[in-house]
Design a protein around this motif. Structure first.
Motif, PDB file in Angstrom:
ATOM      1  N   ASP A  14      30.626   4.498 -10.135  1.00 58.08           N
ATOM      2  CA  ASP A  14      31.337   4.175  -8.797  1.00 58.08           C
ATOM      3  C   ASP A  14      31.618   3.605  -8.542  1.00 58.08           C
ATOM      4  O   ASP A  14      31.987   3.844  -6.876  1.00 58.08           O
ATOM      5  CB  ASP A  14      29.443   4.550  -7.842  1.00 58.08           C
ATOM      6  CG  ASP A  14      28.394   5.313  -8.462  1.00 58.08           C
ATOM      7  OD1 ASP A  14      29.001   6.144  -8.612  1.00 58.08           O
ATOM      8  OD2 ASP A  14      26.777   5.192  -8.363  1.00 58.08           O
ATOM      9  N   ALA A  15      32.039   2.381  -9.032  1.00 60.97           N
ATOM     10  CA  ALA A  15      32.764   1.370  -8.949  1.00 60.97           C
ATOM     11  C   ALA A  15      33.945   1.513  -8.948  1.00 60.97           C
ATOM     12  O   ALA A  15      35.021   2.152 -10.475  1.00 60.97           O
ATOM     13  CB  ALA A  15      32.673   0.461  -9.226  1.00 60.97           C
ATOM     14  N   ASN A  16      35.135   1.598  -8.505  1.00 59.30           N
ATOM     15  CA  ASN A  16      36.443   1.872  -8.330  1.00 59.30           C
ATOM     16  C   ASN A  16      37.398   0.795  -8.837  1.00 59.30           C
ATOM     17  O   ASN A  16      38.029   0.304  -8.077  1.00 59.30           O
ATOM     18  CB  ASN A  16      36.841   2.282  -6.870  1.00 59.30           C
ATOM     19  CG  ASN A  16      38.322   3.723  -7.194  1.00 59.30           C
ATOM     20  OD1 ASN A  16      39.155   3.865  -8.221  1.00 59.30           O
ATOM     21  ND2 ASN A  16      39.149   3.696  -6.341  1.00 59.30           N
ATOM     22  N   ASN A  17      36.815   0.185  -9.901  1.00 62.62           N
ATOM     23  CA  ASN A  17      37.664  -0.774 -10.779  1.00 62.62           C
ATOM     24  C   ASN A  17      38.304  -0.759 -11.865  1.00 62.62           C
ATOM     25  O   ASN A  17      38.855  -1.864 -12.164  1.00 62.62           O
ATOM     26  CB  ASN A  17      36.781  -2.370 -10.525  1.00 62.62           C
ATOM     27  CG  ASN A  17      35.046  -2.001 -11.125  1.00 62.62           C
ATOM     28  OD1 ASN A  17      35.081  -0.392 -12.076  1.00 62.62           O
ATOM     29  ND2 ASN A  17      34.430  -2.527 -11.020  1.00 62.62           N
ATOM     30  N   GLY A  18      38.601  -0.252 -12.060  1.00 68.26           N
ATOM     31  CA  GLY A  18      39.297   0.293 -13.570  1.00 68.26           C
ATOM     32  C   GLY A  18      38.303   0.289 -14.922  1.00 68.26           C
ATOM     33  O   GLY A  18      39.364   0.060 -16.564  1.00 68.26           O
TER      34      GLY A  18
ATOM     35  N   THR B 201      35.586  -0.121 -17.851  1.00 66.47           N
ATOM     36  CA  THR B 201      34.292  -0.056 -18.472  1.00 66.47           C
ATOM     37  C   THR B 201      33.787  -0.721 -19.194  1.00 66.47           C
ATOM     38  O   THR B 201      33.146  -1.788 -19.755  1.00 66.47           O
ATOM     39  CB  THR B 201      34.934   1.425 -19.616  1.00 66.47           C
ATOM     40  OG1 THR B 201      35.744   2.257 -18.988  1.00 66.47           O
ATOM     41  CG2 THR B 201      34.439   1.760 -20.114  1.00 66.47           C
TER      42      THR B 201
ATOM     43  N   ASN C 273      27.853   9.172  -8.185  1.00 62.13           N
ATOM     44  CA  ASN C 273      27.712  10.752  -8.635  1.00 62.13           C
ATOM     45  C   ASN C 273      27.084  10.890  -9.290  1.00 62.13           C
ATOM     46  O   ASN C 273      26.775  12.295  -9.437  1.00 62.13           O
ATOM     47  CB  ASN C 273      29.283   9.791  -9.501  1.00 62.13           C
ATOM     48  CG  ASN C 273      30.526   9.663  -8.980  1.00 62.13           C
ATOM     49  OD1 ASN C 273      31.027  10.531  -7.828  1.00 62.13           O
ATOM     50  ND2 ASN C 273      31.238   8.605  -9.592  1.00 62.13           N
TER      51      ASN C 273
ATOM     52  N   GLN D 210      29.501   8.463 -15.529  1.00 60.13           N
ATOM     53  CA  GLN D 210      30.548   8.474 -14.676  1.00 60.13           C
ATOM     54  C   GLN D 210      30.284   7.414 -13.118  1.00 60.13           C
ATOM     55  O   GLN D 210      29.280   7.671 -12.850  1.00 60.13           O
ATOM     56  CB  GLN D 210      31.317   9.605 -13.381  1.00 60.13           C
ATOM     57  CG  GLN D 210      31.928  10.527 -13.948  1.00 60.13           C
ATOM     58  CD  GLN D 210      32.001  11.807 -13.107  1.00 60.13           C
ATOM     59  OE1 GLN D 210      31.937  11.703 -11.980  1.00 60.13           O
ATOM     60  NE2 GLN D 210      32.327  13.758 -13.678  1.00 60.13           N
TER      61      GLN D 210
ATOM     62  N   GLU E 127      33.313   1.888 -13.516  1.00 57.06           N
ATOM     63  CA  GLU E 127      34.318   3.088 -13.026  1.00 57.06           C
ATOM     64  C   GLU E 127      33.217   4.177 -14.487  1.00 57.06           C
ATOM     65  O   GLU E 127      33.343   5.222 -13.735  1.00 57.06           O
ATOM     66  CB  GLU E 127      35.491   3.347 -13.289  1.00 57.06           C
ATOM     67  CG  GLU E 127      36.355   4.540 -12.829  1.00 57.06           C
ATOM     68  CD  GLU E 127      37.727   3.870 -12.921  1.00 57.06           C
ATOM     69  OE1 GLU E 127      38.641   4.983 -13.108  1.00 57.06           O
ATOM     70  OE2 GLU E 127      38.241   3.048 -11.134  1.00 57.06           O
ATOM     71  N   ASN E 128      32.971   3.640 -15.558  1.00 55.64           N
ATOM     72  CA  ASN E 128      32.544   4.700 -16.319  1.00 55.64           C
ATOM     73  C   ASN E 128      31.546   3.507 -17.538  1.00 55.64           C
ATOM     74  O   ASN E 128      31.998   2.237 -17.186  1.00 55.64           O
ATOM     75  CB  ASN E 128      33.721   4.661 -17.700  1.00 55.64           C
ATOM     76  CG  ASN E 128      34.881   5.810 -17.041  1.00 55.64           C
ATOM     77  OD1 ASN E 128      34.645   6.540 -16.880  1.00 55.64           O
ATOM     78  ND2 ASN E 128      36.053   4.694 -16.616  1.00 55.64           N
TER      79      ASN E 128
END
Length: 358
Positions: free
Chosen positions: A278-282, A284, A233, A276, A305-306
């Motif tokens: 790049d991992a859609n894992n929730g 931070t 991102n 932001q 994810e963050n």
């Protein structure tokens, strides 16, 4: 003829087996090299030793040591001087701060050494950074994971891991630190083939270009490496400081060509930034640190994810703002990253004290 064909086929099988064995050995060797964190390649145009023009080598000894600096013709090196009272006070503050974080958050301590600790000619002029870092680490809560960055950087001390005209480390140095963190937290960083990298500028001059009337050779400049993920991102929402009481939110690239100095990573004076991931894992990650953390944070966006970077010197939202971050995000990991200089007298100490969660 039948015998010739038989031996011909046999020779072909032997040759094929040799090729397969060579491939296996080569693959094993490559895996071993990667496990040892091979040198981070620097962008073109290629230059010589530690950013110097080809054919030049770093001066071996300083021509003058005074006022906390070692002066060479090709670099100026700040020297660490231990203030034991300040070190113990800030270590105690840091320990109480980390202990106050919400239960279940994994906590890490990373103290960044200076260039002087890797230069043998300066050992008699600078205090022992390794001992200082060990003393700080020993005061942390038992469940805080302290990552040894001297150990992580030492194999690469001949590489371009510190600027010549600035006391900051470089992006490759920060990647070695990120790899050390990944090793300790069971994460895997993407290979450098997944990054676009280039030479942002070849004429950067930092704050150490001229100190107390001593000037580094004007023909020598630093080089800033520019790394951005090809598939990532590379976006952030950063709170920039406009005045003592005014901060404004801006959405911008986390790493941007528009910033013509080492602040291409995040920004210059800011309160905090939400990168932001790049991992859609929730998950931070919070990184709480001084300027050294700016070059470190973007390397970890592929794993979360963050990634929230909080400026330990200029964070504006106070303890209530920090508490709100923990409420709004699933914070799984927290890194406290400071330069060893911050433990010698720094505004971060009272800033950190005011962020201790009740």
């Amino acid at each position: 003829m039948g015998i010739k064909r038989f031996f011909g086929a046999l020779f072909g099988l032997v040759l094929l087996a040799a090729v397969i064995i060579a491939c296996i050995v080569s693959t094993h060797t490559l895996s071993t090299m990667q496990a040892e964190h091979a040198a981070v390649p620097m962008p073109t145009p290629i230059y010589g030793e530690q950013g110097l023009p080809y054919g030049m080598q770093l001066d071996a000894d300083p021509y003058l040591v005074e006022d906390g600096y070692a002066f060479f013709d090709d670099r100026t090196v700040p020297l660490y001087k231990r203030d034991n009272e300040m070190l113990l006070a800030y270590a105690d503050t840091t320990a109480r701060f980390l202990a106050s974080l919400p239960e279940g958050v994994r906590r890490y301590m990373m103290i960044v050494p200076t260039r002087a600790t890797f230069e043998e000619s300066l050992s008699s002029y600078t205090d022992d950074e390794n001992a200082a870092i060990n003393d700080i680490s020993a005061l942390m809560p038992d469940d805080v994971i302290c990552i040894d960055l001297i150990k992580a950087l030492a194999p690469h001390k001949s590489e371009y891991i510190y600027f010549l005209t600035d006391k900051s480390w470089t992006a490759p140095a920060a990647r070695y630190a990120a790899l050390a963190y990944a090793d300790s937290s069971d994460l895997e960083l993407p290979p450098l083939d997944d990054y676009y990298y280039a030479n942002l500028t070849s004429d950067y001059s930092g704050l150490l270009r001229e100190v107390n009337g001593h000037t580094i050779d004007r023909s020598l400049h630093d080089h800033i490496a520019f790394y951005t993920p090809i598939y990532g991102n590379n976006l952030q929402t950063v709170m920039l400081r406009r005045s003592s009481d005014l901060y404004e939110a801006h959405v911008s690239p986390a790493v941007s060509l528009s910033r013509r100095n080492i602040s291409i990573y995040i920004a210059s004076r800011f309160s905090h930034s939400i990168l932001q991931g790049d991992a859609n894992n929730g998950k931070t990650l919070i990184i709480f640190g001084d300027n050294v953390a700016k070059l470190f944070a973007p390397w970890l966006t592929p794993c979360y994810e963050n990634v929230i970077l909080i400026n330990s010197k200029w964070y504006h939202d106070g303890v209530d703002g920090l508490r709100k971050i923990f409420e709004e995000y699933n914070v799984t990991d927290f890194i406290c990253m400071q330069s060893i200089f911050s433990y010698s007298g720094d505004i971060s100490i009272w800033k950190t004290d005011n962020l201790i969660l009740d």
